[in-house]
Design an enzyme around this catalytic site. Structure first.
Site, PDB file in Angstrom:
ATOM      1  N   ILE A 156      20.801  11.780   9.728  1.00 22.17           N
ATOM      2  CA  ILE A 156      19.343  11.651   9.832  1.00 22.17           C
ATOM      3  C   ILE A 156      18.968  10.403  10.632  1.00 22.17           C
ATOM      4  O   ILE A 156      18.157  10.462  11.565  1.00 22.17           O
ATOM      5  CB  ILE A 156      18.676  11.656   8.429  1.00 22.17           C
ATOM      6  CG1 ILE A 156      18.915  13.004   7.747  1.00 22.17           C
ATOM      7  CG2 ILE A 156      17.172  11.369   8.545  1.00 22.17           C
ATOM      8  CD1 ILE A 156      18.446  13.112   6.309  1.00 22.17           C
ATOM      9  N   PRO A 208      21.805   6.347   1.958  1.00 25.00           N
ATOM     10  CA  PRO A 208      21.850   7.029   0.660  1.00 25.00           C
ATOM     11  C   PRO A 208      21.620   6.041  -0.481  1.00 25.00           C
ATOM     12  O   PRO A 208      21.873   4.834  -0.315  1.00 25.00           O
ATOM     13  CB  PRO A 208      23.267   7.603   0.604  1.00 25.00           C
ATOM     14  CG  PRO A 208      24.064   6.816   1.576  1.00 25.00           C
ATOM     15  CD  PRO A 208      23.120   6.246   2.594  1.00 25.00           C
ATOM     16  N   ARG A 236      15.146   7.738  -0.479  1.00 26.70           N
ATOM     17  CA  ARG A 236      15.035   7.752  -1.937  1.00 26.70           C
ATOM     18  C   ARG A 236      14.145   6.594  -2.374  1.00 26.70           C
ATOM     19  O   ARG A 236      14.276   5.470  -1.857  1.00 26.70           O
ATOM     20  CB  ARG A 236      16.413   7.594  -2.603  1.00 26.70           C
ATOM     21  CG  ARG A 236      17.306   8.819  -2.533  1.00 26.70           C
ATOM     22  CD  ARG A 236      16.762   9.995  -3.358  1.00 26.70           C
ATOM     23  NE  ARG A 236      17.637  11.162  -3.342  1.00 26.70           N
ATOM     24  CZ  ARG A 236      17.551  12.166  -2.472  1.00 26.70           C
ATOM     25  NH1 ARG A 236      16.633  12.158  -1.518  1.00 26.70           N
ATOM     26  NH2 ARG A 236      18.376  13.192  -2.559  1.00 26.70           N
ATOM     27  N   ASP A 260       7.706   9.020   1.546  1.00 31.29           N
ATOM     28  CA  ASP A 260       7.842  10.429   1.183  1.00 31.29           C
ATOM     29  C   ASP A 260       8.536  10.555  -0.171  1.00 31.29           C
ATOM     30  O   ASP A 260       8.703  11.654  -0.689  1.00 31.29           O
ATOM     31  CB  ASP A 260       8.649  11.172   2.265  1.00 31.29           C
ATOM     32  CG  ASP A 260       8.728  12.665   1.987  1.00 31.29           C
ATOM     33  OD1 ASP A 260       7.669  13.259   1.690  1.00 31.29           O
ATOM     34  OD2 ASP A 260       9.835  13.235   2.039  1.00 31.29           O
ATOM     35  N   GLU A 265       9.917   9.881  -9.347  1.00 34.93           N
ATOM     36  CA  GLU A 265       9.117  11.023  -8.866  1.00 34.93           C
ATOM     37  C   GLU A 265       9.483  12.325  -9.592  1.00 34.93           C
ATOM     38  O   GLU A 265       8.703  13.288  -9.570  1.00 34.93           O
ATOM     39  CB  GLU A 265       9.312  11.223  -7.353  1.00 34.93           C
ATOM     40  CG  GLU A 265      10.742  11.641  -6.994  1.00 34.93           C
ATOM     41  CD  GLU A 265      10.980  11.818  -5.507  1.00 34.93           C
ATOM     42  OE1 GLU A 265      10.651  10.907  -4.734  1.00 34.93           O
ATOM     43  OE2 GLU A 265      11.502  12.882  -5.125  1.00 34.93           O
ATOM     44  N   HIS A 297       7.778  14.149  -1.287  1.00 32.90           N
ATOM     45  CA  HIS A 297       9.191  14.424  -0.976  1.00 32.90           C
ATOM     46  C   HIS A 297       9.303  15.770  -0.254  1.00 32.90           C
ATOM     47  O   HIS A 297       9.903  16.721  -0.769  1.00 32.90           O
ATOM     48  CB  HIS A 297      10.056  14.398  -2.237  1.00 32.90           C
ATOM     49  CG  HIS A 297      11.508  14.135  -1.930  1.00 32.90           C
ATOM     50  ND1 HIS A 297      12.346  13.483  -2.797  1.00 32.90           N
ATOM     51  CD2 HIS A 297      12.269  14.432  -0.841  1.00 32.90           C
ATOM     52  CE1 HIS A 297      13.559  13.412  -2.268  1.00 32.90           C
ATOM     53  NE2 HIS A 297      13.532  13.985  -1.078  1.00 32.90           N
TER      54      HIS A 297
HETATM   55  C1  COI Z   1      18.091  15.820  -0.101  1.00 35.08           C
HETATM   56  O1  COI Z   1      18.556  16.836   0.427  1.00 35.08           O
HETATM   57  O2  COI Z   1      18.817  14.875  -0.432  1.00 35.08           O
HETATM   58  C2  COI Z   1      16.636  15.748  -0.324  1.00 35.08           C
HETATM   59  O3  COI Z   1      16.110  14.676  -0.356  1.00 35.08           O
HETATM   60  C3  COI Z   1      15.894  17.036  -0.524  1.00 35.08           C
HETATM   61  C4  COI Z   1      15.121  17.189  -1.797  1.00 35.08           C
HETATM   62  C5  COI Z   1      15.036  18.640  -2.216  1.00 35.08           C
HETATM   63  C6  COI Z   1      15.594  16.384  -2.958  1.00 35.08           C
END
Ligand code: COI
Length: 324
Positions: A156, A208, A236, A260, A265, A297
């Site tokens: 990403i 991450p 996150r 986002d 959440e 999200h």
């Molecule tokens: C992920 O794929 O890690 C996302 O953030 C998507 C979401 C459905 C939690």
């Protein structure tokens, strides 16, 4: 294939993909829209694997219960695995797999968050809703000529860097693993954490969530940043210490904040909570600022990504059985 899978947290938009992909793979998939809990875990008795999303914590207790029911494989339809105690599951002999989807949906959403923060779109949109077409206070900033810090250079982060490369800005990249990706070097300068915090006008998070990265954007980090910095988080919520972000907005150290994701959440985002009392003061307080944009999200939420998430998860069961 004689392999029973229980899919939890199945959303309306995933159903069509579950139907199509399970048929093509010949898998028996029982799906429920409920998240996995101690109360419904009996559904997993005799199943080979479970497919989950991000909002149920797969902790030691759940893992022990799954193991007792004979479950061998936990597959999350997400990229992130921070909701699973992976080490414990592996110690118990279980296989944990995550999904992958093309990074473009999240990367494009990130650029949108950046642009609408810089151009004060939230305030402009609110004004338009009451026929206030004034310009005062809506003067924005351009990406061109600014320095953008991309924290995290996985797929990403790399896609964000490639998109940004068309904007004529200076791009700084930081990887928590310290690894430099040669293919990104034509576009971005790899720097250490201090440098990216100090030198960037805009910082976007694509790392991450791990024990090591939790609250990486805290008061100390914010103190190092430029006055009026724009911060974007499509990764996150727990990467940011929210009290520090609130103080940053109140003191105007942060010029704009686009989120986002949000700490805690789960149980709020992806739900219709219109008539409920929501006990998350920070979320409500931050949302009211004109320079804070918050979405539920949804950066991942495109037709391509939804299909990939389901496909990856179901295919992972077949791959594991072929391998083992
Ligand atoms: C992920 O794929 O890690 C996302 O953030 C998507 C979401 C459905 C939690």
């Amino acid at each position: 294939m004689n392999m029973k899978i229980i899919a939890f947290d199945v959303r309306f938009d995933e159903l069509v993909h579950f139907d199509k992909i399970k048929k093509s793979l010949g898998l028996e998939v029982v799906s429920t829209e409920d998240p996995i809990t101690k109360e419904n875990i009996h559904l997993t008795e005799g199943a080979y694997g479970i497919s989950i999303l991000a909002y149920a914590q797969i902790d030691k207790e759940i893992i022990d219960m799954l193991r007792k029911n004979g479950v061998e494989h936990i597959s999350t339809r997400t990229v992130g695995v921070n909701h699973i105690d992976v080490a414990y599951a592996e110690q118990k002999g279980m296989l944990v797999t995550n999904s992958s989807y093309k990074p473009d949906g999240v990367a494009e959403f990130t650029l949108m968050m950046m642009l609408l923060s810089l151009r004060k779109y939230k305030a402009a949109m609110f004004r338009g809703n009451v026929n206030d077409y004034s310009l005062i206070g809506l003067d924005g900033k351009e990406i061109k000529g600014s320095t953008v810090g991309v924290m995290g250079t996985g797929s990403i982060g790399a896609a964000v860097i490639r998109l940004l490369s068309g904007f004529g800005c200076k791009i700084l990249a930081y990887s928590p693993t310290g690894k430099v990706k040669p293919e990104l070097e034509p576009y971005a300068e790899f720097v250490d954490l201090d440098t990216i915090l100090k030198k960037s006008d805009i910082i976007t998070l694509h790392i991450p969530l791990t024990k090591g990265t939790k609250y990486i954007i805290n008061k100390e980090a914010l103190d190092k940043m430029k006055q009026g910095v724009t911060l974007v988080n499509c990764s996150r919520g727990e990467l940011m210490e929210i009290d520090a972000m609130i103080e940053g907005i109140e003191t105007k150290k942060i010029g704009a904040l686009a989120l986002d994701v949000f700490e805690d959440e789960a149980g709020i985002y992806h739900q219709d909570r219109r008539t409920d009392i929501i006990a998350n003061r920070n979320m409500a307080y931050l949302r009211q600022f004109p320079n804070v944009v918050m979405t539920q999200h949804m950066a991942f939420f495109t037709d391509n990504s939804i299909e990939s998430m389901v496909k990856c998860s179901l295919e992972s069961f077949v791959k594991a059985s072929n391998a083992g």
